[in-house]
Design an enzyme around this catalytic site. Sequence first.
Site, PDB file in Angstrom:
ATOM      1  N   HIS A 234       5.730 -16.864   3.740  1.00  0.00           N
ATOM      2  CA  HIS A 234       4.989 -17.321   2.562  1.00  0.00           C
ATOM      3  C   HIS A 234       4.143 -18.546   2.842  1.00  0.00           C
ATOM      4  O   HIS A 234       3.094 -18.724   2.253  1.00  0.00           O
ATOM      5  CB  HIS A 234       5.926 -17.493   1.363  1.00  0.00           C
ATOM      6  CG  HIS A 234       6.257 -16.154   0.773  1.00  0.00           C
ATOM      7  ND1 HIS A 234       7.399 -15.478   1.104  1.00  0.00           N
ATOM      8  CD2 HIS A 234       5.537 -15.345  -0.025  1.00  0.00           C
ATOM      9  CE1 HIS A 234       7.387 -14.296   0.495  1.00  0.00           C
ATOM     10  NE2 HIS A 234       6.275 -14.193  -0.193  1.00  0.00           N
TER      11      HIS A 234
ATOM     12  N   GLU B 208       7.220  -1.487  -1.627  1.00  0.00           N
ATOM     13  CA  GLU B 208       7.599  -2.454  -0.589  1.00  0.00           C
ATOM     14  C   GLU B 208       8.806  -1.979   0.201  1.00  0.00           C
ATOM     15  O   GLU B 208       9.118  -2.517   1.252  1.00  0.00           O
ATOM     16  CB  GLU B 208       7.978  -3.797  -1.229  1.00  0.00           C
ATOM     17  CG  GLU B 208       6.864  -4.434  -2.014  1.00  0.00           C
ATOM     18  CD  GLU B 208       7.309  -5.718  -2.690  1.00  0.00           C
ATOM     19  OE1 GLU B 208       6.911  -6.786  -2.222  1.00  0.00           O
ATOM     20  OE2 GLU B 208       8.045  -5.645  -3.689  1.00  0.00           O
TER      21      GLU B 208
ATOM     22  N   CYS C 136      -1.832  -4.966  -1.961  1.00  0.00           N
ATOM     23  CA  CYS C 136      -1.893  -6.394  -2.281  1.00  0.00           C
ATOM     24  C   CYS C 136      -1.184  -7.239  -1.230  1.00  0.00           C
ATOM     25  O   CYS C 136      -1.113  -8.449  -1.346  1.00  0.00           O
ATOM     26  CB  CYS C 136      -1.325  -6.679  -3.669  1.00  0.00           C
ATOM     27  SG  CYS C 136       0.428  -6.320  -3.794  1.00  0.00           S
TER      28      CYS C 136
END
Length: 760
Positions: free
Chosen positions: A368, A609, A680
């Site tokens: 992240h 995912e 995305c």
Amino acid sequence: MLQTLRRIVQEVNSTRDLNQVLEIIVRRVKKAIDADVCSIYLLDDNEKKFTLMATDGLNADLVGQVQMAHGAGLVSLVAQRADPLNLDDALEHPRFKLFTALNEERFHGFTGIPITHHREVLGVLVAQSESRIRFSSDVVNFLVTIAAQLAGAIINAQASKQITVDSKQNKSEIHRDHRPLTGQPGSPGVAVGKAVAITSSFSLSAVPDRPAENIEDEMIVFSLARESVRQDIKSLSFQLLSDGLPTEDVAVFDAYLLMLDSNTLIEGTLAKIRSGNWAAGALRETISEHIKLFGEMENPYLQERVKDIRDLGQSIFNQMQGINDLPVHKLSKNAIIVAEDISATLLADIEKTKISGIVLKSGSRTSHVAILARAMGIPTVVGVNELPIMQLDGCQLVADGYSGKVYISPPDHIIKEYSRLISQEEELSQELRELTDKPATTLDGINIPLYANTGLVADLTPSKESGAEGIGLYRTEYPFMIRQRFPGEEEQSKIYKEVMQAMSPKPVVLRTLDIGGDKSLSYFPIEEDNPFLGWRGIRVTLDHPEIFMIQLRAMLIASVGLNNLHILFPMISTISEVEDAMSLLDRAYQEVLAEGHQVNMPKVGVMVEVPSIVFQIRHIAAIVDFVSIGTNDLIQYLMAVDRNNANVAELYESLNPAVLTAIKLVIDEAHKEGIPVSVCGEMAGDPLAAILLLGMSIDSLSTSAASLPGIKWMIRNFSQNEAEELVAKAIEMKDAKVIKNMLMASLEKKGLGGLVRAGR
Ligand code: PEP
Ligand code: MG
């Protein structure tokens, strides 16, 4: 043996000098296995020769001088086979080569163990004995264990050795050979600047050396911190005695006080400050000397004191942090942050203009922190295993966020070349800015709406300025992460409304809370052995309908009068999770309607995912309106590669044919059922991968505002037909490297190479 092993590893890890590291190993190992000789040979940079780097038993004057060519002698045989060799008489082996200067003919028993790091043989650990007997399998196993554990320490010490700091810590005189360190590309772009080492964990052992700005001040910082720890210990000990704790149990505090008052601690640290180091660096040095000293002692009681010394040093350092500013507040415009890791929250706190780059020892492209760095447009290199963080502070660095290379104190010609590339990049981004109002339409007229990912950064301006046609992924975790408790319905509603209003009438996809994995809330800790396979995303929110309902209601209420809301559920792995989430959404919707809010039911989507969902698109399509492929996690779960683990980062490959096949299957299946598919994950912002997504007939892409213009440039220069042909070829190929080369060539052919490498 285990105890000896631990002790050697501990001692080696607290030593930074390569020669000292090697000397400790040979001395300790020789004694532990009762051999006549223990030596270490390391392969040189050009991988041509092995050099004797340390020995206990052979002529130590020849250390650094005896060299063996690759292909000759037993040492090189061990390295070639990358396998231990254990002989009762080395002299009789056909590959034995006599080095007369070493007087080796006396030694018959020989065992050689390769020292390997990430499949690469760094050198060979050798033990020899005068007698004609093989070393026992216990000894060989011990040597294998120690070589495996020490490879990392040798790599670190080697990396540090290449940086020689003069005694006054004059950083301008730091030299290094010009071989760059290699990590993973974290965020594209190039940075040239000065390293600022940040110790994210604030652990004393990770504190860098740094020249003291004012020696007097640093001495005061140390003395005050020491005195303050002293007072704390005294009052704690007094308190415990008054609480009735037996004197002997409180005696440990007396020992602490003795250490605190010891001349070696006080004078040792002050002397280091006087010679130019700042207080924290000087303290770290003193404490690690003490740890080494006690670690070497045979007495187990004294060895146990190592922990006390470490704790005491940490306490003094903790006090210092209250007195001294942390380096993060001292960042300057051309600073390149160097750290083990930094939290996404810390990075979000640093204004973009304050730093020019980031280099991290840990992490990978989809950590992240890398995602956030890309969103902020900061060139970043992650997963640099060999990063000598402490020694880098103040060094000139070049960080190449395309190739993952980091140059330390490079010569002028490298700095000049990279500065030239930076200006070319600026020109290119100026040109790309001119595309802002143009559509992302292929040469054969297919329009691929490009949306922006946001949420981790509160500011929406970059998304709007990038020409995004909406928000394709708003990660709602961030507003949760920066608070001390769960935000309430009104609080959340206000935040979501701001986003939807700013983008209206363009669509905004709000993803429901996706915590767990590597995203944690300080006020809702989730402690698990395998957090990425654990309680994350929808699994948490379905288990806490009270938290989920507040969020869903907040989203719906925020959309009143705007009607551009789309809701997206993360980490779905079964159809029943989608059904349960939908029924809670329906309940929230009915409640909000009943309360009199004029709200329309938003479009709802599911993130793909988890591999199980790849095969259930038909069922998903019957329940929701769209799917969005979260490639960051999908790749992690398909390849069984932790997206944050630098050790396996090379296996994390978005162009792997298996990944491509899975994505193609999702798109084809969803289209058969008549629902649109978006990507995305970070793959959508990678120009190479995006060519293939275009060729698979993706309906839209959502990426960081910083990557969006480049993707648009690519789309406007390709036809979907061309991209389809590339997909057909890629799917047939065996590995990601070949696919990457093919895609690079097709980008270069169109003059778009500047999207994936430094320069224009
Ligand atoms: C993904 O997994 O691709 C994704 C977009 O979600 P995140 O990166 O927030 O896990
Ligand atoms: Mg994800």
